[in-house]
Design a protein around this motif. Structure first.
Motif, short mmCIF file in Angstrom:
data_model
loop_
_atom_site.label_atom_id
_atom_site.label_comp_id
_atom_site.label_asym_id
_atom_site.label_seq_id
_atom_site.Cartn_x
_atom_site.Cartn_y
_atom_site.Cartn_z
N VAL A 273 5.37 12.67 -0.06
CA VAL A 273 5.52 11.25 -0.39
C VAL A 273 5.32 10.40 0.87
O VAL A 273 4.61 9.39 0.85
N PHE A 274 5.94 10.81 1.98
CA PHE A 274 5.77 10.07 3.24
C PHE A 274 4.32 10.12 3.71
O PHE A 274 3.75 9.10 4.12
N THR A 275 3.72 11.30 3.66
CA THR A 275 2.34 11.46 4.15
C THR A 275 1.37 10.58 3.38
O THR A 275 0.55 9.87 3.97
N ILE B 163 7.91 2.96 6.60
CA ILE B 163 7.32 3.83 5.58
C ILE B 163 8.18 5.08 5.38
O ILE B 163 8.37 5.54 4.25
N LEU B 164 8.72 5.62 6.47
CA LEU B 164 9.60 6.79 6.36
C LEU B 164 10.84 6.45 5.54
O LEU B 164 11.24 7.22 4.66
N ALA B 165 11.45 5.30 5.80
CA ALA B 165 12.63 4.89 5.04
C ALA B 165 12.28 4.71 3.56
O ALA B 165 13.04 5.13 2.67
N PHE C 1 0.82 -1.20 0.00
CA PHE C 1 0.00 0.00 0.00
C PHE C 1 0.86 1.26 0.00
O PHE C 1 0.54 2.26 -0.65
N ALA C 2 1.98 1.24 0.77
CA ALA C 2 2.86 2.41 0.79
C ALA C 2 3.43 2.69 -0.59
O ALA C 2 3.51 3.85 -1.02
N ILE C 3 3.82 1.63 -1.30
CA ILE C 3 4.35 1.80 -2.65
C ILE C 3 3.30 2.44 -3.56
O ILE C 3 3.59 3.37 -4.32
N SER C 4 2.06 1.94 -3.47
CA SER C 4 1.00 2.52 -4.32
C SER C 4 0.80 3.99 -4.02
O SER C 4 0.62 4.80 -4.94
N GLY C 5 0.83 4.35 -2.74
CA GLY C 5 0.68 5.75 -2.37
C GLY C 5 1.83 6.61 -2.84
O GLY C 5 1.63 7.74 -3.32
N GLU D 266 5.81 0.65 16.18
CA GLU D 266 6.37 1.84 15.55
C GLU D 266 7.33 1.52 14.42
O GLU D 266 7.70 2.40 13.64
N GLU D 267 7.73 0.25 14.31
CA GLU D 267 8.59 -0.11 13.18
C GLU D 267 7.86 0.05 11.86
O GLU D 267 8.50 0.22 10.81
#
Length: 205
Positions: free
Chosen positions: A34-36, A70-72, A16-20, A64-65
């Motif tokens: 991009v992070f948000t 996602i931040l990385a 999902f993060a990649i799609s966003g 929290e990992e």
């Protein structure tokens, strides 16, 4: 079984993060954007689910990992030159994976908290679709869940019920989860490939 679930959660978050992030880069957003968008896409559905079920602390706060990952990813996506050339059409596969993973896991969590199959299926759909809906809304796109030319939420709903039925008949924890997940991903990809819809415009038929 818990290890399998955690691995699936991480796969869903990455997908999902990649799609966003692909959509965010296509909109020329900076690293914060991009992070948000990646964060909201990956964790928005689970956050809504936890708030509705009064499940505190929120899952990503306990783990929290996940936002750290996602931040990385956002940092890499923001400065990776090839990411600029990724088209929004590339989000279909990772989005389908995220839809499948979070629909099934969201439904299972609702079952674990004592909810009925019907309520659990609705919460599964919310978990699987809400992050993508926020992504599209914030990026000024019509969310998949509301597009007449897309079968989306209905696939999630059907996949949750298939998962429940398989759990009822199969004396195995991993197999029903795998069947439900693969059903959602495969049917979603087939729907996009062959333009399968719930309803067609009679003027264009």
């Amino acid at each position: 079984m818990l290890d399998i679930i955690y691995v699936l959660e991480m796969i869903g978050i990455v997908a999902f993060a990649i799609s966003g992030m692909i959509v965010a880069r296509s909109k020329n957003m900076d690293p914060v954007g991009v992070f948000t968008i990646g964060f909201i896409t990956a964790l928005g559905g689970g956050t809504l689910r936890d708030l509705i079920m009064d499940n505190h602390p929120l899952y990503w706060i306990k783990h929290e990992e996940q936002p750290m990952l996602i931040l990385a990813m956002a940092i890499v996506f923001s400065y990776w030159k090839r990411a600029e050339r990724l088209r929004e059409s590339r989000i279909v596969f990772p989005d389908a994976i995220g839809l499948g993973v979070f629909s099934i896991l969201g439904a299972q969590l609702a079952l674990d908290l004592g909810h009925s199959w019907f309520v659990a299926s609705l919460l599964g759909v919310m978990t699987g679709t809400f992050g993508g809906a926020l992504r599209d809304t914030l990026c000024n796109e019509v969310p998949y869940i509301f597009r007449k030319d897309q079968i989306y939420a209905s696939i999630s709903f059907a996949g949750c019920w298939l998962y429940f039925v398989c759990q009822w008949f199969l004396d195995n924890e991993a197999l029903p989860l795998t069947i439900g997940l693969l059903f959602i991903v495969i049917v979603r990809m087939l729907a996009v490939r062959f333009d399968i819809r719930l309803q067609r415009d009679p003027n264009n038929s």
